[in-house]
Design an enzyme around this catalytic site. Structure first.
Site, PDB file in Angstrom:
ATOM      1  CB  THR A 116      -0.903   0.009   1.260  1.00  0.00           C
ATOM      2  OG1 THR A 116      -1.496   1.305   1.406  1.00  0.00           O
ATOM      3  CG2 THR A 116      -0.124  -0.271   2.526  1.00  0.00           C
ATOM      4  CE1 TYR A 140      -3.679  -2.153   5.327  1.00  0.00           C
ATOM      5  CE2 TYR A 140      -3.435   0.100   4.529  1.00  0.00           C
ATOM      6  CZ  TYR A 140      -3.630  -1.246   4.286  1.00  0.00           C
ATOM      7  OH  TYR A 140      -3.765  -1.676   2.989  1.00  0.00           O
TER       8      TYR A 140
END
Ligand code: UDP
Length: 331
Positions: A116, A140
């Site tokens: 990501t 995250y």
């Protein structure tokens, strides 16, 4: 090829299973169904299991003898990761380690990893190249960065060939309307805006309009899920062909849209008004994320088919309207 797709019942995982099947591969979806949807698995078997469950992984690997893995299974709510980091490190990091050890022990040589842009943190430069420093500002992103590091170490130690694909904001739905985004709870901007347009929610809350951007709202780079899926197929095939690759590639459109621009485009596509309220900033949100994806275009000849935000939203709107009742969000 027979390919184990962890998180294959999820949003990007299920679209990738469809793209893999279209390229003649057999996707074996491996999913614990915590957030995945069994109805989204249509192009190969669904094996229910957790990546942290080594015994179950061994069973499924012995049954299907996959030749590679595409690894999506992860928790992916930025806000939740700030409030409950242990959940993210346990599942995303420790779970990936269990998967990698299983691959090592069963001799599975290739892995494509769902990473990501959240690994970059607050960018120093826009568009962001892969060489940009990685300083995530939420657990995250940190959990995904840790897995990227593990992949490099496992490649060196055991020869597992891997590539990490760092997505910007996945959006849209299968252009054939067979599958689409269906998170529960839904937290993402585009599906929420479309649920407001569809009359399923009263309004959308904009998380902060005091950022240092032209209209004060955050800017994101939206990439169609079918384009992401295609990139995974190309990456896996390139690994299997022994093509030299970078350890990681960005996947984005190279164009940024503000939250307010997304809402205005959603109003234009749907022909509905989307009432908004301005709320507080969401912890963990960088103001601006736009990716430079020239490296993957060069090395894998990947070209996004959907470069226009309205077109991306149109596919999501078609899906939103045709979702059968049992797939509808609970509001
Ligand atoms: N966002 C928002 N309201 C919402 C959901 C999201 O203003 O109800 C904003 C969010 O703060 C971010 C952008 O929309 O700036 C994209 O958020 P999303 O959760 O869709 O994706 P993320 O960037 O977290 O991957």
């Amino acid at each position: 090829m027979r390919l184990l797709v962890t998180g294959g019942a999820g949003y990007i995982g299920s679209h990738t299973c469809k793209a893999l099947a279209a390229h003649g591969h057999l996707p074996i979806a491996y999913d614990n169904l915590v957030y995945g949807n069994p109805w989204a698995v249509r192009w190969g078997p669904l094996e229910i299991g957790d990546i942290a469950d080594r015994h179950r992984l061994d069973q499924v690997i012995r049954q299907y003898r996959p030749e590679g893995v595409i690894h999506f299974a992860a928790y992916a709510y930025v806000g939740e990761s700030v409030k409950d980091p242990g959940k993210y490190y346990r599942n995303n990091v420790a779970g990936s380690l269990t998967l990698l050890e299983a691959m090592r022990d069963h001799g599975i040589p290739y892995l494509v990893f769902s990473s990501t842009c959240a690994t970059y943190g607050v960018p120093e430069q826009i568009p962001i190249p892969e060489t940009h420093p990685q300083r995530p500002i939420n657990p995250y992103g940190q959990s995904k960065l840790m897995v990227e590091q593990m992949l490099r170490d496992f490649q060196l130690a055991y020869g597992i060939q891997s590539v990490s694909l760092r997505y910007f904001n996945a959006a849209g739905a299968d252009p054939d309307g067979e599958i689409g985004e269906a998170h529960d709870p839904e937290t993402h901007l585009i599906p929420l805006a479309l649920e407001v347009a569809a009359g399923q929610r009263s309004h959308l809350t904009i998380f902060g309009d005091d950022y240092d951007t032209p209209d004060g709202t955050c800017i994101r780079d939206f990439i169609h899920v079918a384009d992401l899926a295609q990139a995974h197929v190309l990456a896996l095939e390139a690994l299997a062909a022994g093509k030299p690759l970078q350890p990681a590639y960005n996947l984005g459109n190279g164009q940024g849209f503000s939250v307010r621009e997304v809402i205005a485009t959603a109003e234009a596509v749907t022909g509905k008004q989307i009432p908004v309220q301005v709320g507080a900033r969401r912890p963990g949100d960088p103001p601006r994320l736009v990716g430079d994806a020239t490296a993957i275009s060069r090395d894998l000849n990947w070209r996004p088919r959907y470069t226009n935000l309205a077109e991306i939203l149109q596919t999501a709107w078609c899906w939103q309207q045709k979702r059968p009742y049992f797939q509808r969000p609970r509001c």
